[in-house]
Design a protein around this motif. Structure first.
Motif, PDB file in Angstrom:
ATOM      1  N   ARG A 187     -11.932  15.083 -18.203  1.00  0.00           N
ATOM      2  CA  ARG A 187     -11.974  14.465 -16.880  1.00  0.00           C
ATOM      3  C   ARG A 187     -10.706  14.907 -16.144  1.00  0.00           C
ATOM      4  O   ARG A 187      -9.619  14.409 -16.405  1.00  0.00           O
ATOM      5  CB  ARG A 187     -12.037  12.942 -16.996  1.00  0.00           C
ATOM      6  N   LEU A 190      -8.488  15.341  -9.612  1.00  0.00           N
ATOM      7  CA  LEU A 190      -9.044  16.144  -8.520  1.00  0.00           C
ATOM      8  C   LEU A 190      -8.332  15.878  -7.202  1.00  0.00           C
ATOM      9  O   LEU A 190      -7.859  14.774  -6.932  1.00  0.00           O
ATOM     10  CB  LEU A 190     -10.542  15.851  -8.372  1.00  0.00           C
ATOM     11  N   PRO A 194     -11.768  21.403  -0.416  1.00  0.00           N
ATOM     12  CA  PRO A 194     -12.807  22.298  -0.948  1.00  0.00           C
ATOM     13  C   PRO A 194     -12.248  23.180  -2.053  1.00  0.00           C
ATOM     14  O   PRO A 194     -11.143  23.702  -1.954  1.00  0.00           O
ATOM     15  CB  PRO A 194     -13.218  23.120   0.283  1.00  0.00           C
ATOM     16  N   ARG A 197     -11.593  20.229  -5.537  1.00  0.00           N
ATOM     17  CA  ARG A 197     -12.291  19.022  -5.960  1.00  0.00           C
ATOM     18  C   ARG A 197     -13.495  19.310  -6.848  1.00  0.00           C
ATOM     19  O   ARG A 197     -14.026  18.397  -7.476  1.00  0.00           O
ATOM     20  CB  ARG A 197     -12.759  18.245  -4.735  1.00  0.00           C
ATOM     21  N   SER A 198     -13.935  20.564  -6.951  1.00  0.00           N
ATOM     22  CA  SER A 198     -15.192  20.816  -7.657  1.00  0.00           C
ATOM     23  C   SER A 198     -15.178  22.041  -8.564  1.00  0.00           C
ATOM     24  O   SER A 198     -15.961  22.098  -9.519  1.00  0.00           O
ATOM     25  CB  SER A 198     -16.330  20.977  -6.639  1.00  0.00           C
ATOM     26  N   GLN A 199     -14.308  23.030  -8.285  1.00  0.00           N
ATOM     27  CA  GLN A 199     -14.313  24.228  -9.120  1.00  0.00           C
ATOM     28  C   GLN A 199     -12.942  24.907  -9.072  1.00  0.00           C
ATOM     29  O   GLN A 199     -12.310  24.971  -8.031  1.00  0.00           O
ATOM     30  CB  GLN A 199     -15.394  25.210  -8.667  1.00  0.00           C
ATOM     31  N   TRP A 200     -12.496  25.345 -10.242  1.00  0.00           N
ATOM     32  CA  TRP A 200     -11.233  26.059 -10.340  1.00  0.00           C
ATOM     33  C   TRP A 200     -11.511  27.493 -10.749  1.00  0.00           C
ATOM     34  O   TRP A 200     -12.334  27.765 -11.634  1.00  0.00           O
ATOM     35  CB  TRP A 200     -10.314  25.380 -11.352  1.00  0.00           C
ATOM     36  N   THR A 211     -15.223  31.219 -12.694  1.00  0.00           N
ATOM     37  CA  THR A 211     -15.125  29.951 -11.982  1.00  0.00           C
ATOM     38  C   THR A 211     -15.661  28.842 -12.877  1.00  0.00           C
ATOM     39  O   THR A 211     -16.759  28.957 -13.423  1.00  0.00           O
ATOM     40  CB  THR A 211     -15.929  29.993 -10.670  1.00  0.00           C
ATOM     41  N   PRO A 213     -16.682  24.845 -13.109  1.00  0.00           N
ATOM     42  CA  PRO A 213     -16.892  23.576 -12.403  1.00  0.00           C
ATOM     43  C   PRO A 213     -16.117  22.465 -13.107  1.00  0.00           C
ATOM     44  O   PRO A 213     -16.180  22.329 -14.328  1.00  0.00           O
ATOM     45  CB  PRO A 213     -18.407  23.353 -12.508  1.00  0.00           C
ATOM     46  N   THR A 215     -14.946  18.294 -13.266  1.00  0.00           N
ATOM     47  CA  THR A 215     -15.359  16.939 -12.902  1.00  0.00           C
ATOM     48  C   THR A 215     -14.265  15.970 -13.314  1.00  0.00           C
ATOM     49  O   THR A 215     -13.398  16.274 -14.134  1.00  0.00           O
ATOM     50  CB  THR A 215     -16.671  16.547 -13.588  1.00  0.00           C
ATOM     51  N   ASP A 217     -13.019  11.430 -12.661  1.00  0.00           N
ATOM     52  CA  ASP A 217     -13.267  10.153 -11.990  1.00  0.00           C
ATOM     53  C   ASP A 217     -12.066   9.679 -11.181  1.00  0.00           C
ATOM     54  O   ASP A 217     -12.040   8.544 -10.705  1.00  0.00           O
ATOM     55  CB  ASP A 217     -13.672   9.072 -13.001  1.00  0.00           C
ATOM     56  N   MET A 219      -9.879  10.968  -7.860  1.00  0.00           N
ATOM     57  CA  MET A 219      -9.626  11.859  -6.728  1.00  0.00           C
ATOM     58  C   MET A 219      -8.394  11.323  -6.006  1.00  0.00           C
ATOM     59  O   MET A 219      -8.402  10.187  -5.529  1.00  0.00           O
ATOM     60  CB  MET A 219     -10.830  11.871  -5.783  1.00  0.00           C
TER      61      MET A 219
END
Length: 299
Positions: A187, A190, A194, A197-200, A211, A213, A215, A217, A219
């Motif tokens: 976990r 984040l 853009p 928050r979703s992919q490094w 890349t 993804p 995730t 909990d 932010m």
């Protein structure tokens, strides 16, 4: 004609609001409205189209704005030249930067700058919002990006490299992170931008990219909050080097996947010094640019 009326008109045109300009000038919005009405009477044309919900330039207002802004710049230039010939840099310098950059990189330098330029008063706006330099009457901004677009002048201050970090306690208890895909089992902490928050994104020494993804909990809206959450052992975080290098050196955070370049957006990013596009640079802005470059460009 009172040039302050012209400045108020230009500020309202860029801000799109009487209230925003009134807040900047610490006056009542009705005062701004009255002064704009006075200017329109003097000009003999409606410059702004007002409705209950919006404010927009009329065709005459747009033409008038394009004519007066270079004149206001020239007046400012003339004033600055007179001041430069008579004294050291002076006046109020309004500077904006992100919360993290401001607190970590700018605040520690303020004492030295004040000693070097006692005639300059600093008004520092540290926010993670992308401030409108014209509407907010900002003299100098520090922006983090691969490049700066738009009608602005930009000069690179310092390159930025991102690192994935986690605390020793977190890593001792969590699944190992030896390759980018291992992050799928964690976990992550984040950042609400853009990519972040979703992919490094990862790039190895051979130039191969992957890349992943991510995730999580949690932010968190500032780099300092992300750093502190990582220090508290709440998960891996992706942060700029200037936010975490001190903690890495002290062993409070550990860098992960160091054989990769990593980012949430572009691999080649930097902190840029940005100011409104003008034909001259006030002395107070020039000395701040030189001061920041001298102290941060080689950092």
């Amino acid at each position: 004609m009172d040039t302050d009326l012209l400045r108020i008109f230009a500020e309202v045109a860029h801000a799109g609001s009487f209230a925003a300009v009134a807040r900047q000038r610490n006056v009542d919005p009705s005062s701004i409205s009255r002064q704009l009405a006075e200017l329109e009477r003097a000009v003999g044309a409606r410059l702004l189209q007002r409705t209950t919900r919006s404010l927009a330039l009329t065709e005459a207002g747009d033409a008038y704005l394009r004519r007066i802004e270079p004149l206001l710049d020239e007046l400012d230039h003339a004033r600055d030249l007179a001041l430069q010939g008579a004294a050291a840099p002076s006046g109020t310098l309004r500077l904006t930067a992100s919360v993290a950059f401001g607190q970590l990189r700018i605040v520690p330098l303020l004492g030295e700058f004040r000693l070097s330029y006692p005639g300059v008063q600093l008004d520092c706006l540290f926010t993670d919002e992308n401030v409108d330099l014209i509407a907010q009457r900002v003299d100098l901004a520090i922006r983090k990006a691969a490049a700066v677009e738009g009608d602005l002048v930009a000069t690179k201050l310092v390159d930025t490299r991102y690192r994935i970090v986690a605390s020793p306690d977190y890593l001792a208890a969590a699944a190992p992170i030896a390759q980018p895909d291992d992050l799928l089992a964690h976990r992550c902490l984040l950042f609400p931008y853009p990519g972040f928050r979703s992919q490094w994104r990862f790039r190895d020494a051979a130039g191969h990219e992957v890349t992943v993804p991510v995730t999580g909990d949690l932010m968190l809206s500032t780099g300092l909050a992300l750093r502190d959450a990582a220090l508290a052992g709440l998960g891996p975080a992706l942060l700029p080097d200037w936010v975490v290098d001190e903690q890495i050196a002290a062993g409070r955070l550990l860098p992960l996947l160091g054989e990769y370049r990593v980012t949430g957006t572009e691999f080649d990013t930097a902190a840029w010094l940005v100011y409104p596009s003008r034909r001259y640079l006030p002395a107070k802005v020039r000395v701040m640019i030189d001061f920041l470059k001298a102290h941060l460009s080689g950092a």
